[in-house]
Design an enzyme around this catalytic site. Structure first.
Site, mmCIF file in Angstrom:
data_model
loop_
_atom_site.group_PDB
_atom_site.id
_atom_site.type_symbol
_atom_site.label_atom_id
_atom_site.label_comp_id
_atom_site.label_asym_id
_atom_site.label_seq_id
_atom_site.Cartn_x
_atom_site.Cartn_y
_atom_site.Cartn_z
ATOM 1 N N LYS A 157 -3.482 15.279 -9.347
ATOM 2 C CA LYS A 157 -2.622 15.090 -10.513
ATOM 3 C C LYS A 157 -1.876 16.367 -10.876
ATOM 4 O O LYS A 157 -0.735 16.312 -11.357
ATOM 5 C CB LYS A 157 -3.458 14.593 -11.694
ATOM 6 C CG LYS A 157 -4.017 13.188 -11.492
ATOM 7 C CD LYS A 157 -2.926 12.165 -11.239
ATOM 8 C CE LYS A 157 -3.462 10.728 -11.248
ATOM 9 N NZ LYS A 157 -2.390 9.720 -11.046
ATOM 10 N N TYR B 76 -9.342 14.370 -7.715
ATOM 11 C CA TYR B 76 -8.484 13.679 -8.681
ATOM 12 C C TYR B 76 -7.649 14.684 -9.473
ATOM 13 O O TYR B 76 -6.422 14.554 -9.575
ATOM 14 C CB TYR B 76 -9.351 12.841 -9.618
ATOM 15 C CG TYR B 76 -8.557 12.071 -10.652
ATOM 16 C CD1 TYR B 76 -7.848 10.926 -10.306
ATOM 17 C CD2 TYR B 76 -8.508 12.495 -11.983
ATOM 18 C CE1 TYR B 76 -7.117 10.226 -11.237
ATOM 19 C CE2 TYR B 76 -7.787 11.796 -12.928
ATOM 20 C CZ TYR B 76 -7.087 10.658 -12.558
ATOM 21 O OH TYR B 76 -6.357 9.968 -13.498
ATOM 22 N N ASP C 50 0.872 -1.165 0.000
ATOM 23 C CA ASP C 50 0.000 0.000 0.000
ATOM 24 C C ASP C 50 0.909 1.215 0.000
ATOM 25 O O ASP C 50 1.550 1.531 1.006
ATOM 26 C CB ASP C 50 -0.899 -0.006 1.241
ATOM 27 C CG ASP C 50 -1.772 1.238 1.353
ATOM 28 O OD1 ASP C 50 -1.667 2.133 0.483
ATOM 29 O OD2 ASP C 50 -2.541 1.320 2.321
#
Length: 254
Positions: free
Chosen positions: A149, A145, A54
């Site tokens: 990014k 998201y 992880d």
């Protein structure tokens, strides 16, 4: 033999990248949190081996990098591909959803890179971070998201600026729409048609096309390339806010 560490390697772009590294003669550490899927795909990759991790957990990341070095003795390229997506309206994005995305997409990329820097410094090498076209241009339903990014893109530039003196290059690949199994499962025919209209090449990219760009940036053919963001998107980002309906094949658009 050169060694690449690829996160998110159990499927999709990560798996395609691992396969291409192997085809070019690299050893490949396939890293993913889905241990069962990793164990299913890794045996089919010559020189590949699975490490379940992880990447949002600092202790697991440290143990993973130590295990890779114990087995291979070196790390020459790090591909930070692992990520998660959570799409929804901005007002419906609670802090728990925000943090879940950041923990993997941004924190995980940072943690894996940091853990690999000492190994990369020994002989030089490359970091290739996978961002998204969503980090270059804003869109609806992806506040966490897209922001994660965009942060990965700037992290890449920081890495390039500070690690170059050690012979470590850092670059970023920003995929546009890619024909993965997940995308095809959730994109309706209407969404697919809309993307085709908005992309100058009129199609989705493939996992193998993304892998080609990633492996290029990781290898010696890109030895003087660092701090760059390569949009592998069929021209999607280049169109900016252009509307497909205005891209007529003829006639007066004035």
């Amino acid at each position: 033999m050169k060694t690449a560490l690829v996160t998110g390697a159990a499927r999709g772009i990560g798996l395609a990248t691992a396969r291409l590294f192997a085809a070019e003669g690299w050893q490949v550490a396939l890293v993913d949190c889905d241990g069962a899927e990793l164990e299913a795909v890794a045996p089919g990759i010559t020189g590949g081996f699975a490490v379940t991790c992880d990447i949002a957990d600092p202790d697991q990341v440290a143990a993973t990098v130590a295990a890779v070095l114990k087995r291979t003795g070196r790390i020459d390229a790090v591909v930070n591909n692992a990520g998660i997506a959570d799409f929804g309206p901005i007002e419906a994005t609670g802090f728990d959803r925000w943090r879940a995305v950041m923990a993997v997409n941004l924190d995980g990329t940072f943690l894996v890179s940091q853990a690999c820097i000492p190994a990369l410094k020994r002989q030089g090498g490359a970091i290739v971070n996978i961002a998204s076209i969503s980090g270059l241009r804003a869109s609806t339903l992806r506040v966490a998201y897209g922001t994660s990014k965009a942060a990965v893109i700037h992290l890449t530039r920081q890495q390039a600026a500070e690690l170059g003196e050690y012979g470590i290059r850092a670059n970023c690949v920003a995929p546009g729409p890619v024909r993965t199994k997940l995308a095809m499962a959730v994109h309706s025919p209407e969404i697919i048609a809309a993307y085709h209209d908005a992309i100058p090449l009129n199609r989705y990219g493939t996992e193998d096309e993304l892998a080609q760009a990633i492996v290029f940036l990781a290898g010696d053919r890109a030895s003087y390339v660092t701090g760059q963001v390569l949009a592998v998107d069929g021209g999607f980002e280049s169109t900016g806010v252009g509307l497909p309906a205005l891209r007529a094949r003829g006639g007066d658009q004035s």
